[in-house]
Enzyme design. Sequence first.
Site, PDB file in Angstrom:
ATOM      1  N   HIS A 226       0.835  -1.197   0.000  1.00  0.00           N
ATOM      2  CA  HIS A 226       0.000   0.000   0.000  1.00  0.00           C
ATOM      3  C   HIS A 226       0.876   1.256   0.000  1.00  0.00           C
ATOM      4  O   HIS A 226       1.947   1.287   0.609  1.00  0.00           O
ATOM      5  CB  HIS A 226      -0.915   0.028   1.230  1.00  0.00           C
ATOM      6  CG  HIS A 226      -2.118  -0.851   1.115  1.00  0.00           C
ATOM      7  ND1 HIS A 226      -3.000  -0.771   0.058  1.00  0.00           N
ATOM      8  CD2 HIS A 226      -2.598  -1.827   1.932  1.00  0.00           C
ATOM      9  CE1 HIS A 226      -3.973  -1.662   0.225  1.00  0.00           C
ATOM     10  NE2 HIS A 226      -3.745  -2.324   1.346  1.00  0.00           N
ATOM     11  N   ASP A 242       2.098  14.633   1.773  1.00  0.00           N
ATOM     12  CA  ASP A 242       3.292  13.799   1.739  1.00  0.00           C
ATOM     13  C   ASP A 242       2.894  12.425   1.224  1.00  0.00           C
ATOM     14  O   ASP A 242       1.918  11.829   1.710  1.00  0.00           O
ATOM     15  CB  ASP A 242       3.900  13.638   3.142  1.00  0.00           C
ATOM     16  CG  ASP A 242       4.800  14.802   3.533  1.00  0.00           C
ATOM     17  OD1 ASP A 242       5.336  15.469   2.629  1.00  0.00           O
ATOM     18  OD2 ASP A 242       4.959  15.039   4.745  1.00  0.00           O
ATOM     19  N   ASP A 258       7.561  10.498   2.556  1.00  0.00           N
ATOM     20  CA  ASP A 258       8.574  10.693   1.520  1.00  0.00           C
ATOM     21  C   ASP A 258       9.796  11.441   2.049  1.00  0.00           C
ATOM     22  O   ASP A 258      10.911  11.225   1.575  1.00  0.00           O
ATOM     23  CB  ASP A 258       7.987  11.396   0.289  1.00  0.00           C
ATOM     24  CG  ASP A 258       7.227  12.677   0.615  1.00  0.00           C
ATOM     25  OD1 ASP A 258       7.306  13.163   1.759  1.00  0.00           O
ATOM     26  OD2 ASP A 258       6.540  13.192  -0.294  1.00  0.00           O
ATOM     27  N   ASP A 259       9.613  12.317   3.044  1.00  0.00           N
ATOM     28  CA  ASP A 259      10.758  13.016   3.625  1.00  0.00           C
ATOM     29  C   ASP A 259      11.726  12.029   4.283  1.00  0.00           C
ATOM     30  O   ASP A 259      12.948  12.167   4.178  1.00  0.00           O
ATOM     31  CB  ASP A 259      10.285  14.036   4.676  1.00  0.00           C
ATOM     32  CG  ASP A 259       9.489  15.172   4.057  1.00  0.00           C
ATOM     33  OD1 ASP A 259       9.628  15.397   2.845  1.00  0.00           O
ATOM     34  OD2 ASP A 259       8.724  15.827   4.791  1.00  0.00           O
ATOM     35  N   CYS A 282       0.028   2.754  -4.536  1.00  0.00           N
ATOM     36  CA  CYS A 282      -0.776   3.936  -4.834  1.00  0.00           C
ATOM     37  C   CYS A 282      -0.009   5.207  -4.473  1.00  0.00           C
ATOM     38  O   CYS A 282       0.857   5.206  -3.598  1.00  0.00           O
ATOM     39  CB  CYS A 282      -2.083   3.898  -4.041  1.00  0.00           C
ATOM     40  SG  CYS A 282      -3.121   2.463  -4.368  1.00  0.00           S
ATOM     41  N   ASP A 289      10.923  12.129  -4.482  1.00  0.00           N
ATOM     42  CA  ASP A 289      11.218  13.564  -4.622  1.00  0.00           C
ATOM     43  C   ASP A 289      12.500  13.806  -5.423  1.00  0.00           C
ATOM     44  O   ASP A 289      13.445  14.463  -4.962  1.00  0.00           O
ATOM     45  CB  ASP A 289      11.336  14.234  -3.241  1.00  0.00           C
ATOM     46  CG  ASP A 289       9.976  14.418  -2.579  1.00  0.00           C
ATOM     47  OD1 ASP A 289       8.982  14.550  -3.312  1.00  0.00           O
ATOM     48  OD2 ASP A 289       9.913  14.431  -1.340  1.00  0.00           O
TER      49      ASP A 289
END
Length: 359
Positions: A226, A242, A258-259, A282, A289
């Site tokens: 997921h 994010d 994502d950070d 998804c 990034d």
Amino acid sequence: MEFLKKKVKKERRRRRKLRKHKNRALEGEGKVAPEEYDSKAQEALKGEIMMFSGCADSQTSADVHDVASFGLPDAEGAGGACTHALLKSISEGAESYVDILKEMRQILKTKRFTQLPQLSASRRIDLRQSFQPKQSNEGRTKALLIGINYVGQQGELGGCHHDVVGFKTYLTEVVGFDFNDASRYKILMDDGEHEMPTAQNIVDGFRWLIDDAQPGDSLWFSYSGHGGSVPDDDDDEDDNLDETLVPVDYQTAGQIRDDTIFAKLVAPVPSGVRLTVVIDACHSGTVLDLPYIFNASDDALQTISENPDQAVTLQPNQAFNFEFLINLAKSVYTMHSQGKTPQEISMFVGKSLGLPIPG
């Protein structure tokens, strides 16, 4: 409460406008020369990083109940649509990035999936060049493969374990990755046999993958499971969201933003090292990034087909924040030159990005 919501939205619009002005000032009103953009990209990210993702940030990715319908040899059971479209494209002879993306899009359309494959990278890749996860026979290989079916949980999937098997076969038999040496690969699956894909184990896997990487090495990271979107907590996303990966223990450990992925997996990749990533989840379009991107839409692919002699490269990702990341990259390079460990570097990057530091 409604007043407060409007106030928050107004503040987010104000911050987005400031960020756009900042980017325009940095990039010369959006007309920065390609050479200058490329130079900034190489300064910001030292490693050669490339990612196939199954869909755009706003889209969902399908879990296929019968991958044998894709026509892959020895395929059975469930699997991810992106994974099997990618592997089928390669098995049928697609070699260049653009041919692979074109075949993936066609396969997905034939199966009535609307998701658009994307390619993003740390360099301005020529889309007509061959896709080569392994950059040389001299360098070492290392692979981290993750498949999460969320067994017994709400939203259980059926095909993510098969994706791991498919990629392992591809890497071993086609690419030439070393799966005989257990120290050169790691598999996380919630199948009762492998290490569990918890949030901590996934982040530790990022560190393990980058640890001891040297120029000439080729790394692989694939994730099937997921993916999500959560409200941006540091206002660094144009869509105020994010993108995330969802570990098996997300209900207690939360999602991996994502950070965090950038801090632990992307930024520490050293110069001369190639990292290939496939995310079959998804909302995964920009989960790394990266500064360059190509969305395999029908219009974009049609334009390429109509101009076979025209050079085709990845285009700048307008949401990429050069100024901050260049300064961060300089610090990372200095730490690497001083002999700091990947763990120390990733901790520094995480702190710079405002991520919580584990105790």
